[in-house]
Design a protein around this motif. Sequence first.
Motif, PDB file in Angstrom:
ATOM      1  N   GLN A 100      84.166  29.104  76.367  1.00 44.00           N
ATOM      2  CA  GLN A 100      83.037  28.903  77.278  1.00 44.00           C
ATOM      3  C   GLN A 100      82.751  30.176  78.070  1.00 44.00           C
ATOM      4  OE1 GLN A 100      85.220  25.647  79.055  1.00 44.00           O
ATOM      5  NE2 GLN A 100      85.389  26.735  81.007  1.00 44.00           N
ATOM      6  N   GLY A 101      81.498  30.282  78.569  1.00 40.38           N
ATOM      7  CA  GLY A 101      81.054  31.484  79.260  1.00 40.38           C
ATOM      8  C   GLY A 101      81.578  31.627  80.670  1.00 40.38           C
ATOM      9  N   PHE A 102      82.312  30.640  81.158  1.00 38.07           N
ATOM     10  CA  PHE A 102      83.006  30.744  82.435  1.00 38.07           C
ATOM     11  C   PHE A 102      84.487  30.564  82.164  1.00 38.07           C
ATOM     12  CE2 PHE A 102      84.077  28.286  86.597  1.00 38.07           C
ATOM     13  CZ  PHE A 102      84.578  29.440  87.199  1.00 38.07           C
ATOM     14  N   THR A 103      85.215  31.665  82.164  1.00 37.49           N
ATOM     15  CA  THR A 103      86.669  31.655  81.998  1.00 37.49           C
ATOM     16  C   THR A 103      87.167  33.015  82.431  1.00 37.49           C
ATOM     17  OG1 THR A 103      88.509  31.229  80.473  1.00 37.49           O
ATOM     18  CG2 THR A 103      86.627  32.431  79.573  1.00 37.49           C
ATOM     19  N   PHE A 104      88.478  33.195  82.506  1.00 35.22           N
ATOM     20  CA  PHE A 104      89.011  34.521  82.745  1.00 35.22           C
ATOM     21  C   PHE A 104      88.929  35.306  81.429  1.00 35.22           C
ATOM     22  CE2 PHE A 104      92.905  37.300  83.386  1.00 35.22           C
ATOM     23  CZ  PHE A 104      92.248  38.181  84.226  1.00 35.22           C
ATOM     24  N   VAL A 105      88.783  36.625  81.519  1.00 35.90           N
ATOM     25  CA  VAL A 105      88.643  37.462  80.315  1.00 35.90           C
ATOM     26  C   VAL A 105      89.766  37.253  79.297  1.00 35.90           C
ATOM     27  CG1 VAL A 105      87.287  39.275  81.453  1.00 35.90           C
ATOM     28  CG2 VAL A 105      89.790  39.452  81.431  1.00 35.90           C
ATOM     29  N   ALA A 106      90.932  36.796  79.788  1.00 35.48           N
ATOM     30  CA  ALA A 106      92.095  36.617  78.902  1.00 35.48           C
ATOM     31  C   ALA A 106      91.782  35.726  77.706  1.00 35.48           C
ATOM     32  CB  ALA A 106      93.256  36.007  79.685  1.00 35.48           C
ATOM     33  N   THR A 107      90.954  34.692  77.917  1.00 35.97           N
ATOM     34  CA  THR A 107      90.694  33.722  76.852  1.00 35.97           C
ATOM     35  C   THR A 107      90.085  34.423  75.637  1.00 35.97           C
ATOM     36  OG1 THR A 107      90.211  32.174  78.643  1.00 35.97           O
ATOM     37  CG2 THR A 107      89.772  31.414  76.404  1.00 35.97           C
ATOM     38  N   TRP A 108      89.054  35.219  75.889  1.00 35.47           N
ATOM     39  CA  TRP A 108      88.417  35.870  74.731  1.00 35.47           C
ATOM     40  C   TRP A 108      89.132  37.158  74.312  1.00 35.47           C
ATOM     41  CZ3 TRP A 108      86.413  40.591  76.088  1.00 35.47           C
ATOM     42  CH2 TRP A 108      86.005  40.775  77.415  1.00 35.47           C
ATOM     43  N   GLU A 109      89.874  37.789  75.221  1.00 35.74           N
ATOM     44  CA  GLU A 109      90.717  38.926  74.791  1.00 35.74           C
ATOM     45  C   GLU A 109      91.686  38.461  73.708  1.00 35.74           C
ATOM     46  OE1 GLU A 109      91.266  41.531  78.943  1.00 35.74           O
ATOM     47  OE2 GLU A 109      92.720  40.021  78.405  1.00 35.74           O
ATOM     48  N   ALA A 110      92.288  37.271  73.930  1.00 37.86           N
ATOM     49  CA  ALA A 110      93.269  36.757  72.967  1.00 37.86           C
ATOM     50  C   ALA A 110      92.595  36.433  71.634  1.00 37.86           C
ATOM     51  CB  ALA A 110      93.963  35.520  73.534  1.00 37.86           C
ATOM     52  N   ILE A 111      91.360  35.924  71.689  1.00 39.08           N
ATOM     53  CA  ILE A 111      90.626  35.624  70.446  1.00 39.08           C
ATOM     54  C   ILE A 111      90.370  36.919  69.677  1.00 39.08           C
ATOM     55  CG2 ILE A 111      88.459  34.723  69.495  1.00 39.08           C
ATOM     56  CD1 ILE A 111      88.332  32.860  72.023  1.00 39.08           C
ATOM     57  N   LEU A 112      89.885  37.938  70.397  1.00 39.87           N
ATOM     58  CA  LEU A 112      89.619  39.226  69.738  1.00 39.87           C
ATOM     59  C   LEU A 112      90.917  39.829  69.207  1.00 39.87           C
ATOM     60  CD1 LEU A 112      86.986  40.813  72.166  1.00 39.87           C
ATOM     61  CD2 LEU A 112      86.586  40.045  69.815  1.00 39.87           C
TER      62      LEU A 112
ATOM     63  N   PHE B 194      80.614  31.851  72.545  1.00 34.61           N
ATOM     64  CA  PHE B 194      80.617  31.316  73.904  1.00 34.61           C
ATOM     65  C   PHE B 194      79.640  30.158  74.053  1.00 34.61           C
ATOM     66  CE2 PHE B 194      82.153  35.642  74.165  1.00 34.61           C
ATOM     67  CZ  PHE B 194      83.270  35.508  74.985  1.00 34.61           C
ATOM     68  N   ALA B 195      80.169  29.019  74.513  1.00 23.74           N
ATOM     69  CA  ALA B 195      79.319  27.868  74.826  1.00 23.74           C
ATOM     70  C   ALA B 195      78.939  27.922  76.298  1.00 23.74           C
ATOM     71  CB  ALA B 195      80.067  26.570  74.524  1.00 23.74           C
ATOM     72  N   GLU B 196      77.804  27.311  76.608  1.00 28.18           N
ATOM     73  CA  GLU B 196      77.359  27.208  77.996  1.00 28.18           C
ATOM     74  C   GLU B 196      78.279  26.252  78.766  1.00 28.18           C
ATOM     75  OE1 GLU B 196      74.804  28.802  79.444  1.00 28.18           O
ATOM     76  OE2 GLU B 196      73.068  28.896  78.095  1.00 28.18           O
ATOM     77  N   ILE B 197      78.342  26.454  80.074  1.00 28.42           N
ATOM     78  CA  ILE B 197      78.949  25.458  80.938  1.00 28.42           C
ATOM     79  C   ILE B 197      77.831  24.619  81.561  1.00 28.42           C
ATOM     80  CG2 ILE B 197      80.975  26.857  81.492  1.00 28.42           C
ATOM     81  CD1 ILE B 197      79.566  27.286  84.327  1.00 28.42           C
TER      82      ILE B 197
ATOM     83  N   LYS C 148      77.590  19.305  74.448  1.00 27.51           N
ATOM     84  CA  LYS C 148      76.406  19.376  73.562  1.00 27.51           C
ATOM     85  C   LYS C 148      76.240  20.796  73.028  1.00 27.51           C
ATOM     86  CE  LYS C 148      73.167  17.398  76.184  1.00 27.51           C
ATOM     87  NZ  LYS C 148      73.947  16.815  77.285  1.00 27.51           N
ATOM     88  N   ASP C 149      76.401  21.786  73.907  1.00 31.49           N
ATOM     89  CA  ASP C 149      76.266  23.173  73.451  1.00 31.49           C
ATOM     90  C   ASP C 149      77.415  23.547  72.513  1.00 31.49           C
ATOM     91  OD1 ASP C 149      74.584  25.490  73.562  1.00 31.49           O
ATOM     92  OD2 ASP C 149      76.259  26.511  74.538  1.00 31.49           O
ATOM     93  N   LEU C 150      78.596  22.994  72.790  1.00 31.58           N
ATOM     94  CA  LEU C 150      79.727  23.213  71.873  1.00 31.58           C
ATOM     95  C   LEU C 150      79.322  22.811  70.457  1.00 31.58           C
ATOM     96  CD1 LEU C 150      82.683  23.471  70.865  1.00 31.58           C
ATOM     97  CD2 LEU C 150      83.093  21.186  71.800  1.00 31.58           C
ATOM     98  N   GLU C 151      78.778  21.603  70.335  1.00 36.87           N
ATOM     99  CA  GLU C 151      78.448  21.108  68.993  1.00 36.87           C
ATOM    100  C   GLU C 151      77.424  22.010  68.308  1.00 36.87           C
ATOM    101  OE1 GLU C 151      77.752  16.884  68.569  1.00 36.87           O
ATOM    102  OE2 GLU C 151      78.526  17.135  66.532  1.00 36.87           O
ATOM    103  N   GLU C 152      76.464  22.518  69.104  1.00 32.15           N
ATOM    104  CA  GLU C 152      75.452  23.405  68.506  1.00 32.15           C
ATOM    105  C   GLU C 152      76.042  24.721  68.031  1.00 32.15           C
ATOM    106  OE1 GLU C 152      72.151  23.684  71.242  1.00 32.15           O
ATOM    107  OE2 GLU C 152      71.913  21.494  71.126  1.00 32.15           O
ATOM    108  N   LYS C 153      77.175  25.127  68.590  1.00 35.71           N
ATOM    109  CA  LYS C 153      77.730  26.450  68.247  1.00 35.71           C
ATOM    110  C   LYS C 153      78.756  26.386  67.113  1.00 35.71           C
ATOM    111  CE  LYS C 153      75.777  28.847  71.788  1.00 35.71           C
ATOM    112  NZ  LYS C 153      75.652  29.124  73.211  1.00 35.71           N
TER     113      LYS C 153
ATOM    114  N   LEU D 171      73.709  33.529  77.737  1.00 38.24           N
ATOM    115  CA  LEU D 171      74.043  32.218  78.322  1.00 38.24           C
ATOM    116  C   LEU D 171      73.267  31.990  79.623  1.00 38.24           C
ATOM    117  CD1 LEU D 171      77.956  32.133  77.850  1.00 38.24           C
ATOM    118  CD2 LEU D 171      76.221  31.083  76.378  1.00 38.24           C
ATOM    119  N   PRO D 172      71.963  31.751  79.517  1.00 37.57           N
ATOM    120  CA  PRO D 172      71.144  31.633  80.741  1.00 37.57           C
ATOM    121  C   PRO D 172      71.531  30.455  81.621  1.00 37.57           C
ATOM    122  CG  PRO D 172      69.874  31.014  78.772  1.00 37.57           C
ATOM    123  CD  PRO D 172      71.154  31.632  78.291  1.00 37.57           C
ATOM    124  N   ARG D 173      71.993  29.347  81.037  1.00 36.02           N
ATOM    125  CA  ARG D 173      72.310  28.183  81.873  1.00 36.02           C
ATOM    126  C   ARG D 173      73.590  28.425  82.686  1.00 36.02           C
ATOM    127  NH1 ARG D 173      73.181  23.319  78.912  1.00 36.02           N
ATOM    128  NH2 ARG D 173      72.972  24.297  76.867  1.00 36.02           N
ATOM    129  N   THR D 174      74.553  29.089  82.064  1.00 35.07           N
ATOM    130  CA  THR D 174      75.785  29.433  82.781  1.00 35.07           C
ATOM    131  C   THR D 174      75.461  30.341  83.960  1.00 35.07           C
ATOM    132  OG1 THR D 174      77.123  29.187  80.791  1.00 35.07           O
ATOM    133  CG2 THR D 174      78.018  30.625  82.522  1.00 35.07           C
TER     134      THR D 174
END
Length: 401
Positions: free
Chosen positions: A83-95, A103-106, A115-120, A362-365
């Motif tokens: 999700q687009g609101f998390t600490f950088v660690a989450t996506w650092e680990a993915i990379l 990134f899904a919207e919050i 709903k955004d999760l399912e779309e992604k 992520l405009p909604r986030t």
Amino acid sequence: MPGFEVFGKEEKQQILEVLDTGVLFRYEFAEKRQGIYKVAEFEKQFAAYCGCRYAQAVSSGTAALRVAMAALGISPGDEVITQGFTFVATWEAILDAGAVPVFAEIDESLTMDPKDLEEKITSRTRAIIPVHMLGAPARIDAIMAVADKHGIPVIEDTAQACGATFKGRRLGTFGAMGIFSFDPVKTITTGEGGMIITDDEGLYRNCSEYHDHGHDHNPDLDRGLEGRRFIGFNYRMGELQGAIGLAQLAKLDDIIARQKEHKAAIRAALENVKGMTFRDVPDPNGDTATFLAFFLPDGPTAKAFNTALSEHQAGAIYFGNNTWHVYSKWEHLHGGLTLCRTGWPFKRGELGPNVSFPTDALPRTRAVFDRLLVFPIPVHMDADRRRSILSAIEAAAGVVA
Ligand SMILES: *Cc1c(COP(=O)(O)O)cnc(C)c1O
């Protein structure tokens, strides 16, 4: 909010027991350690606390994410949705796993919008990492329903919500795995440290072996003679951290109870402020109350309200200025900035198409963030301090009336 507030003689006593043996390593030294296995005991007690079968301690929450992804077999080119609101660690680990973060919207739960999760989700999605931000649960039932429908494993990033529950069940036990952080500002701390929990024996074994250079941890063999099923790395926790973890875990329920009391009092005062709305917490009973998040109708009003709070020595955190936790402010991600000579992991060469992360994705986030104010809730707050916060809120309410 954090475990450092309650650091005291119990932690010191635990540390001394380790220092008395001189064994700082979680494995080996059977004779010298006099039966003291702090990390193993911390794992056992943590699993019991969460109500799950297995817990694997590691060197940090970031390491926990990395090891969990290794256990699932996440590979270069795979997509992992967070999700687009998390600490950088989450996506650092993915990379770091070679995978591509998506990134899904919050929404106003401040966590993943199902709903955004399912779309992604695409044919390349191999894991979903919802993040239980600011001490409270995500919409984990709806997120699990989407994940199960598509047969995709979930790793719950529970780094900020240790001890939280959803409908009576501990967070971290809904997905295939849950991860925790014990860094210096988390609800319980070991200085640095992390944990992975799971009910799946195969995933647990993968974590246990991967986090320790592939050691198969055969109880009948000397460590030097142990076998290996695959290549691993070193993400081990040491005995001093395990010792501190035991003392902190014993205090967790008390930390949460105190925070809940302080939070309820501040929240009650905010309810009288015109235009105020609160974070949508899917199960308020399961909240650890480390933070109180609330919205004003728009960014300028949120800022004005906070300026007034600050003038009365009770400023909240205006999240419109947050740069470490929201997608729109991660310039190193948007710019594809990496030390790798080849541009990896943004430029992927023969491993697949290049990836980019546009700032405005992520405009909604971003819109949620512009109106968001957050009070960190301390464990210890005396009656004077509480009164001064409540009167600051009363004074600031005049600004938005
Ligand atoms: C703190 C944190 C982590 C990383 O934990 P470290 O122990 O600091 O490596 C991961 N995810 C979230 C949401 C966090 O807040």
